[in-house]
Design a protein around this motif. Sequence first.
Motif, short mmCIF file in Angstrom:
data_model
loop_
_atom_site.label_atom_id
_atom_site.label_comp_id
_atom_site.label_asym_id
_atom_site.label_seq_id
_atom_site.Cartn_x
_atom_site.Cartn_y
_atom_site.Cartn_z
N SER A 160 26.51 6.90 90.51
CA SER A 160 27.10 5.83 89.71
C SER A 160 28.52 6.20 89.31
CB SER A 160 26.26 5.60 88.45
OG SER A 160 26.86 4.64 87.62
N GLY A 161 29.44 5.24 89.42
CA GLY A 161 30.84 5.49 89.05
C GLY A 161 31.69 6.01 90.18
N THR A 162 31.13 6.12 91.41
CA THR A 162 31.89 6.68 92.53
C THR A 162 33.14 5.87 92.82
OG1 THR A 162 29.96 7.69 93.57
CG2 THR A 162 31.82 7.18 95.00
N VAL A 163 33.01 4.52 92.83
CA VAL A 163 34.16 3.67 93.16
C VAL A 163 35.29 3.86 92.15
CG1 VAL A 163 34.96 1.29 93.40
CG2 VAL A 163 32.78 1.97 94.39
N ARG A 164 34.93 3.88 90.87
CA ARG A 164 35.96 4.06 89.84
C ARG A 164 36.64 5.42 89.95
NH1 ARG A 164 32.98 3.01 84.37
NH2 ARG A 164 31.16 3.51 85.65
N LEU A 165 35.85 6.48 90.20
CA LEU A 165 36.42 7.81 90.29
C LEU A 165 37.27 8.00 91.54
CD1 LEU A 165 33.35 9.89 89.05
CD2 LEU A 165 35.51 9.54 87.85
N LEU A 166 36.80 7.45 92.67
CA LEU A 166 37.60 7.55 93.90
C LEU A 166 38.88 6.73 93.79
CD1 LEU A 166 34.88 7.37 96.72
CD2 LEU A 166 36.25 9.35 96.05
N THR A 167 38.80 5.59 93.08
CA THR A 167 39.99 4.76 92.91
C THR A 167 41.02 5.47 92.04
OG1 THR A 167 38.72 2.72 93.15
CG2 THR A 167 40.85 2.56 92.05
N TRP A 168 40.60 5.94 90.88
CA TRP A 168 41.53 6.57 89.95
C TRP A 168 41.95 7.97 90.43
CZ3 TRP A 168 44.17 3.94 86.64
CH2 TRP A 168 44.87 4.58 85.61
N GLY A 169 41.08 8.63 91.20
CA GLY A 169 41.40 9.96 91.71
C GLY A 169 42.19 9.96 93.00
N GLY A 170 42.51 8.77 93.53
CA GLY A 170 43.32 8.68 94.75
C GLY A 170 44.80 8.79 94.41
#
Length: 415
Positions: A350-360
């Motif tokens: 859970s939260g992968t999309v948000r973390l990958l988006t902000w961590g890009g």
Amino acid sequence: MTLFQTVTILIALTALGGYLNHRLLHLPPSIGLLAMALVASLILVALGEAGIVDVHRYAGFVPGIDFSDVVFHGLLAFLLFAGALHVDLADLYQVRWSVIVLSTLGTLISTFVIGALFWAVAHWLGYGLSFLYALLFGALISPTDPIAVLGIIRKVGAPKALQTRITGESLFNDGVGAVIFLTILDIATGASTPDIASVSCFFVQETLGGIALGWLLGWMVFRLLRQIDDYQVEVLLSIALCMGSYALADELHLSGPIAVVVAGLFIGNRGWTLAMSEQTREYLGKFWELVDEILNGLLFLLIGLEIVAIRQAGTYFVVGLAGIACVLLGRGISVLIPVRAMGEWISFPSGTVRLLTWGGLRGAISIALVFLLPPGPERELILTVTYIVVIFSILVQGLTFGPLLRRIIPPAPEQ
């Protein structure tokens, strides 16, 4: 000014900035140097505009540095090799499909989504930007920068799978982004009219050729390392592998970044466990860690100083802020689509999309690519917006990724 004098000034500024950051700011080294260089450049530009100091001598020093050449034919090989040495192949294999899809399909989706959004926003704000140049912006800003990512993600305590996904994607998607960028650039400048077959052939040659060359040279150096036990010679062999794989790939029209990453992965895994003594592992690890820290600091200092090369920063500031929104939205969509598609057979926390988006994070790769654009008003607009996006990415996203991670994935309670 000679090359030696230029390098001396940059190294001295990096050392002084590192000292001040360690004593006063206590930020991650790369971010601290970037922040100080940015503030110093802005103050100098403001004093120059007010007529208090003569900024022309300083302004001639920074634009005189070929940023693209410094990155692509200097720092990038060492930074990618140092980063790849610390990536566990077993961990990378476990997330291989998500890394492959995000670094290829994700980069392609991001290019067109960001390009379309930026084109619409630029026209809404009154800037007549052509659609091809908007796509060029999408292509150069889509790759997540391995230098920025590797320098920050390792220090925030991300779960191993997430850290490997972000790191693996950032190590490989710059090659894809460069192919897309150069293809669109040829079309925009009228240099060629490539078709799907030629673009596909170019992509396969660059990518697969780079992988094959990096693996072959890594295997050759691995065989040499197994036959000796002398840490000085072995460190020297690793330097030769780093520089040689990148230079030879460039000469053969293959992807230098991919070749040096694969060579680093080979030595950092098979070479590390099967060809080196404990003493060699200690010295080689510390050597490349030091190289990584010094060159990261130097590169981020250069990014901060590059504000002097931007002529229309104030004029394009609003469109730059809009560019940040376009990039974040485009990144989110380019992550969401592959993650949802792969979710049928791959389990994502859970939260992968948000973390990958902000961590890009974006960084030097984007700035190096933008300097390849031909001179003109569209180049000035894209250069300024790229710079604003990169600064926001490193200073804001880089500093807040840790708190966001802890909010989405709270640390396990101590036993």
